[in-house]
Design a protein around this motif. Structure first.
Motif, short mmCIF file in Angstrom:
data_model
loop_
_atom_site.label_atom_id
_atom_site.label_comp_id
_atom_site.label_asym_id
_atom_site.label_seq_id
_atom_site.Cartn_x
_atom_site.Cartn_y
_atom_site.Cartn_z
N GLU A 147 26.88 63.96 8.60
CA GLU A 147 27.48 63.57 7.32
C GLU A 147 27.52 62.06 7.17
O GLU A 147 27.18 61.51 6.11
CB GLU A 147 28.90 64.14 7.23
N PHE A 148 27.93 61.36 8.22
CA PHE A 148 27.99 59.90 8.16
C PHE A 148 26.60 59.30 7.97
O PHE A 148 26.41 58.38 7.17
CB PHE A 148 28.62 59.34 9.44
N SER A 164 25.09 59.92 4.31
CA SER A 164 25.71 59.07 3.29
C SER A 164 25.31 57.61 3.47
O SER A 164 25.04 56.90 2.49
CB SER A 164 27.24 59.21 3.33
N ALA A 212 31.27 59.26 2.85
CA ALA A 212 31.30 60.43 3.74
C ALA A 212 32.73 60.86 4.05
O ALA A 212 33.09 62.05 3.92
CB ALA A 212 30.54 60.13 5.03
#
Length: 365
Positions: free
Chosen positions: A11-12, A15, A76
């Protein structure tokens, strides 16, 4: 929890990558405009456009990557709070501190890359760009001239036609030059020619030809001259910086340079990776928000923090070079407090403070 770490890291990273792509597109527009402006003024050969664009982007990466990293983490982590994923993780015993491991899996490689760009790749790109422009200005092929084609000189300096050119672009044959100066025109022809460079000044050194000069209006005030040798001034080339300019020196050379300008440049190269780490730590507490709340206010706050930090870095570098700040202080007055504040905000995030007693209850006692 390797599965949780993998999920959060993905996710990090997604984004951050999306934020960097948008920032790079925006930055490329500004850099491309600067390169085109230099080419239009004749300071940079047209054949070096793409190489100059790439080298300038490489030089700006230490300023772009910290912002992209911060915005990506804000988006994120903000999505985790907005979609109520973060409250679920907290209920299972995974608080904001537990995000440190997947966070550092992304942040540390980015910070190392920023350090490499700031300390090595950026100075190398600056110096290599200067050497490419200086060499290109000595080559007629890179200057845009081609045999058998009319070429307009940069900045409206006139039109040049070359009938023949040597393979390395150093010698010309059957040259025609048309220029305008106010209300008068100038037509020059030559049997031979070559490009002469004297510092930032460039000349077409022509031999065995004619020069006709006269008005653009319908009058007969013409003059013709036959010459054995004639020099025509071209637009000035991009001048190469002095060899002792700290901006183009290597980081190793700056370590042994006691000049205030060199020390300021050294601190300006050390600061970006440390600021990127501080902004990444600040992103997690800044992204905290209740469910279904707009997150764009937090992003604006993070962007404002980035702008203030980078402006202070630029001002501090100038103050160091001008002697307004003591050299031992450097930029540590900015970097270390910001790092400490970011770490304090991160590790304090999610902590539940002791409940405050009401003043009425204390009075009743």
């Amino acid at each position: 929890m390797p599965k949780l770490d993998t999920y959060l890291f993905r996710e990090f990273a997604q984004s951050t990558f999306a934020a960097l792509v948008v920032l790079m597109i925006v930055s490329l527009g500004g850099v491309f405009a600067d390169v085109l402006g230099d080419i239009a003024r004749g300071r940079v050969p047209a054949g070096l456009m793409l190489s100059q664009l790439g080298l300038m982007v490489l030089n700006y990466l230490p300023l772009i990557l910290p912002l992209g990293l911060m915005l990506g983490l804000l988006l994120a982590v903000g999505r985790l709070y907005r979609d109520s994923e973060m409250p679920v993780l907290v209920a299972t015993g995974v608080g904001p501190r537990r995000l440190l491991r997947p966070l550092m899996m992304l942040v540390l490689p980015v910070v190392v890359f920023i350090a490499a760009c700031s300390l090595w790749l950026g100075p190398w790109a600056n110096d290599y760009s200067q050497r490419m422009v200086a060499e290109g200005n000595r080559n007629l092929l890179l200057a845009g001239l081609e045999a058998g084609r009319f070429v307009e000189l940069p900045g409206g300096g006139g039109v040049v036609y070359v009938g023949a050119m040597s393979g390395e672009g150093s010698a010309l044959g059957r040259v025609f030059v048309y220029r305008e100066d106010g209300e008068r025109m100038d037509v020059t022809t030559a049997r031979t020619g070559r490009l002469a460079v004297d510092g930032a000044e460039r000349y077409l050194d022509l031999g065995e030809g004619f020069r006709v000069e006269g008005p653009l209006a319908d009058t007969l005030d013409f003059r013709m001259m036959r010459y054995q040798r004639n020099e025509l001034r071209l637009p000035d080339a991009e001048t190469r910086a002095a060899e002792d300019d700290p901006e183009y020196a290597t980081t190793v050379a700056l370590l042994g340079d006691p000049r205030p300008e060199a020390r300021a440049q050294l601190h300006a190269r050390i600061a970006p990776p440390l600021l990127a780490l501080a902004f990444a730590l600040l992103a997690v507490p800044l992204a905290r928000s209740p469910p279904r709340q707009a997150r764009y206010g937090r992003i604006a706050l993070g962007f404002l923090a980035y702008v203030v930090g980078m402006n202070l870095m630029s001002l501090g570098t100038r103050w160091l070079a001008d002697g307004k700040l003591p050299l031992p202080l450097g930029l540590w007055w900015l970097v270390l407090p910001l790092l400490a504040f970011g770490a304090w905000m991160y590790f304090r995030d999610g902590r539940v403070g002791a409940p405050r007693r009401r003043r009425g209850a204390e009075v009743a006692r």
